[in-house]
Scaffold this active site. Structure first.
Site, PDB file in Angstrom:
ATOM      1  N   LYS A 265      44.644  79.680   0.945  1.00 46.20           N
ATOM      2  CA  LYS A 265      45.699  78.670   0.900  1.00 46.20           C
ATOM      3  C   LYS A 265      45.447  77.721  -0.264  1.00 46.20           C
ATOM      4  O   LYS A 265      44.301  77.526  -0.667  1.00 46.20           O
ATOM      5  CB  LYS A 265      45.688  77.845   2.196  1.00 46.20           C
ATOM      6  N   ARG A 339      48.969  86.318  14.062  1.00 48.35           N
ATOM      7  CA  ARG A 339      49.604  87.439  14.766  1.00 48.35           C
ATOM      8  C   ARG A 339      48.610  88.563  15.043  1.00 48.35           C
ATOM      9  O   ARG A 339      48.759  89.293  16.021  1.00 48.35           O
ATOM     10  CB  ARG A 339      50.811  87.935  13.939  1.00 48.35           C
TER      11      ARG A 339
HETATM   12  N1  BES Z   1      48.518  78.655  10.494  1.00 42.08           N
HETATM   13  C1  BES Z   1      49.477  79.082   9.556  1.00 42.08           C
HETATM   14  C2  BES Z   1      50.874  78.524   9.850  1.00 42.08           C
HETATM   15  C3  BES Z   1      51.046  77.039   9.739  1.00 42.08           C
HETATM   16  C4  BES Z   1      51.432  76.454   8.561  1.00 42.08           C
HETATM   17  C5  BES Z   1      50.868  76.237  10.843  1.00 42.08           C
HETATM   18  C6  BES Z   1      51.623  75.098   8.481  1.00 42.08           C
HETATM   19  C7  BES Z   1      51.049  74.862  10.773  1.00 42.08           C
HETATM   20  C8  BES Z   1      51.442  74.300   9.581  1.00 42.08           C
HETATM   21  C9  BES Z   1      49.584  80.606   9.569  1.00 42.08           C
HETATM   22  O1  BES Z   1      48.404  81.279   9.842  1.00 42.08           O
HETATM   23  C10 BES Z   1      49.995  81.026   8.195  1.00 42.08           C
HETATM   24  O2  BES Z   1      49.241  80.815   7.299  1.00 42.08           O
HETATM   25  N2  BES Z   1      51.175  81.617   8.072  1.00 42.08           N
HETATM   26  C11 BES Z   1      51.671  82.067   6.845  1.00 42.08           C
HETATM   27  C12 BES Z   1      52.268  83.435   7.041  1.00 42.08           C
HETATM   28  C13 BES Z   1      52.601  84.146   5.779  1.00 42.08           C
HETATM   29  C14 BES Z   1      51.366  84.452   4.986  1.00 42.08           C
HETATM   30  C15 BES Z   1      53.339  85.417   6.107  1.00 42.08           C
HETATM   31  C16 BES Z   1      52.706  81.067   6.374  1.00 42.08           C
HETATM   32  O3  BES Z   1      53.435  80.527   7.197  1.00 42.08           O
HETATM   33  O4  BES Z   1      52.769  80.806   5.184  1.00 42.08           O
HETATM   34 MN    MN Z   2      47.241  81.625   8.095  1.00 37.32          MN
END
Ligand code: BES
Ligand code: MN
Ligand code: ZN
Length: 488
Positions: A265, A339
């Protein structure tokens, strides 16, 4: 654990009002009508209440707003808090009154002159929930909320009515503490230990360690945690307060920290990912509430606890995983990890417990925030019946929830060329394709809801019943769903 305020219920003694110290609260309706106790305070203060009620400020105040009369002559109290109320406050408005009192109270002792006013239990719950203050990591912990005494006509009956609400407040505080805790403190081991400690409340708690998970074939969950020095776990919490019927299952995503892994990230706001175990936190809070109020239902809570880190042992984009179900998954983004964790825990929950229904909670997608902001969680379901029941419970508790669509056309977006599916469908409809992924691990006849709580689990500004930070969203709705659906 952060303690809830000390809340008591005492018989009202109109003759003793002048001697009460600390803060004294009175509730006054729109027309300025006073109950016997308020009239007594008014007399003792040479009509200070009448003057306040007739003021422009009181006329402009909204229900729930507090007007403060400091150091009133004629009373031992340091201040009288005049709370404007609706003529007949509903549950939401009564909880807001409680929350406003908690904010005005601070660390001082507070006596609330209620008499026979209705909804004392809702005022008490609102007060308890808003008086939360997370001080685990402050050297100066302050004094905590002062004691609260509700002065009512029938103390015993009111205390009895308020008791389930206190169990709810404790469950919500447990969820908030977990969700607020930083990842160096709430490690996977620490998380599991906090859940195991709930055995004291009569819950049956089992911790499945990596060896157990390997034997079960949880290749998806284990891949997510393999880059971390902290061991992955699944914790199973059982509350058997019902008969011998199959349980209802709650499943939570417990990523104690989500760096994104090798699909790292960006640095900005990455610290927010300490709350990525919020789904597991809600499951734990609900289980705590059920145990504290000795719910007459069978409920099993299962949480997948992992840390998503980049390292030489981390899983990579391109890896193909085999889930406990047997389906294979091409990893196209290691940041779509939640997931993967849920896939295996959902399958295990069905395989072992044959539940009557299943709800999972997860801070699953950033796209959920884009769609619904902080006001509503997304509800994805294969069952009109279960989703309607959940939405009704959420509405009754004033916890925002909105049903989202699912369909075959979205499901195609996660087909893979080399495996049975891939773990991300890309940016478009990101929350829905995540839900479609989970659905592939739900048996056809299993009533199921997925709650994407990414936008509601932790908020940077205060809400009606919580200071900024973790909200505990969902504990009240799920507790009500279980009470309404399985305890009748
Ligand atoms: N934990 C994150 C989602 C999230 C983002 C929760 C902001 C709370 C606040 C999740 O694991 C994630 O990183 N999701 C990605 C999915 C993508 C890579 C398909 C996302 O939402 O960008
Ligand atoms: Mn994630
Ligand atoms: Zn995540």
């Amino acid at each position: 654990m952060t303690q809830i305020a000390d809340i008591r219920f005492d018989a009202i003694d109109t003759e003793a009002l002048a001697d009460i110290t600390g803060l004294l609260a009175v509730l006054i309706g729109e027309g300025g009508k006073m109950n016997a106790a308020a009239r007594r305070v008014n007399t003792l203060t040479r009509k200070a209440l009448t003057r306040a009620i007739e003021s422009e400020a009181f006329a402009k105040a909204k229900p729930g707003d507090v007007t403060r009369l400091s150091f009133p002559a004629g009373l031992a109290a340091d201040a009288v808090l005049i709370v404007k109320t609706d003529p007949k406050p509903d549950q939401t408005s009564a909880r807001r009154i409680g929350a406003q009192l908690a904010k005005a109270q601070g660390k001082h002792p507070l006596s609330i002159l209620l008499g026979k006013a209705a909804r004392a239990e809702d005022i008490a719950l609102g007060l308890a929930l808003r008086a939360y203050n997370f001080t685990d990591h402050k050297t100066d912990k302050g004094d905590g909320p002062g004691p609260v005494t509700f002065l009512v006509d029938d103390a015993e009956a009111t205390a009895k009515l308020a008791a389930p609400g206190m169990a709810i407040a404790e469950g919500v505080f447990f969820t908030r503490d977990l969700t607020n805790a930083p990842a160096n403190v709430l490690t996977t081991d620490d998380f599991a230990a906090r859940l195991a400690a709930m055995q004291e409340l009569g819950l049956e708690v089992e911790i499945l360690e990596e060896d157990d998970l390997k034997k079960l074939g949880m290749g998806a969950l284990l891949a997510v945690g393999q880059g971390s020095a902290s061991p992955s776990k699944v914790v199973v919490m059982q509350w058997n307060g019902g008969g011998d019927e199959a349980p209802f299952a709650l499943v939570g995503k417990g990523v104690v920290f989500d760096t994104g892994g090798i699909s790292l990230k960006p640095g900005a706001n990455m610290e927010d990912m300490t709350m990525d175990m919020g789904g597991a936190g809600v499951v734990a809070g609900v289980m705590r509430t059920l145990a504290l109020r000795k719910a007459k239902a069978n409920v099993v809570g299962l949480v997948g606890i992992v840390e998503n880190m980049p390292s030489s042992t981390a899983y990579r984009p391109g890896d193909v995983l085999t889930s406990m179900k047997g389906d294979t998954i091409e990893v196209v983004n290691t940041d779509a990890e939640g997931r993967l964790v849920l896939a295996d825990v959902l399958w295990y929950a069905q395989d072992r417990f044959k539940p009557t229904g299943m709800i999972n909670l997860a801070t699953l997608t950033g796209a959920m925030l884009v769609a619904l902001g902080h006001e509503n969680a997304g509800v994805f379901s294969n069952s009109d019946d279960l989703s309607a029941a959940f939405l009704k419970a959420a509405e009754a508790e004033n916890e925002g929830a909105w049903r989202m669509p699912m369909a075959k056309a979205y499901d195609k977006m996660i087909d893979s060329h080399i495996a049975d599916m891939k773990n991300s469908g890309g940016r478009l409809a990101g929350s829905i394709t995540a839900a479609q992924f989970l659905k592939r691990f739900v048996k056809d006849d299993m009533p199921w809801c997925h709650l994407d709580i990414a936008g509601v689990a932790s908020i940077k500004s205060e809400t009606a019943l919580a200071p900024k930070g973790a909200t505990g969203w969902g504990v009240m709705a799920l507790n009500r769903l279980i009470a309404d659906r399985y305890e009748q």
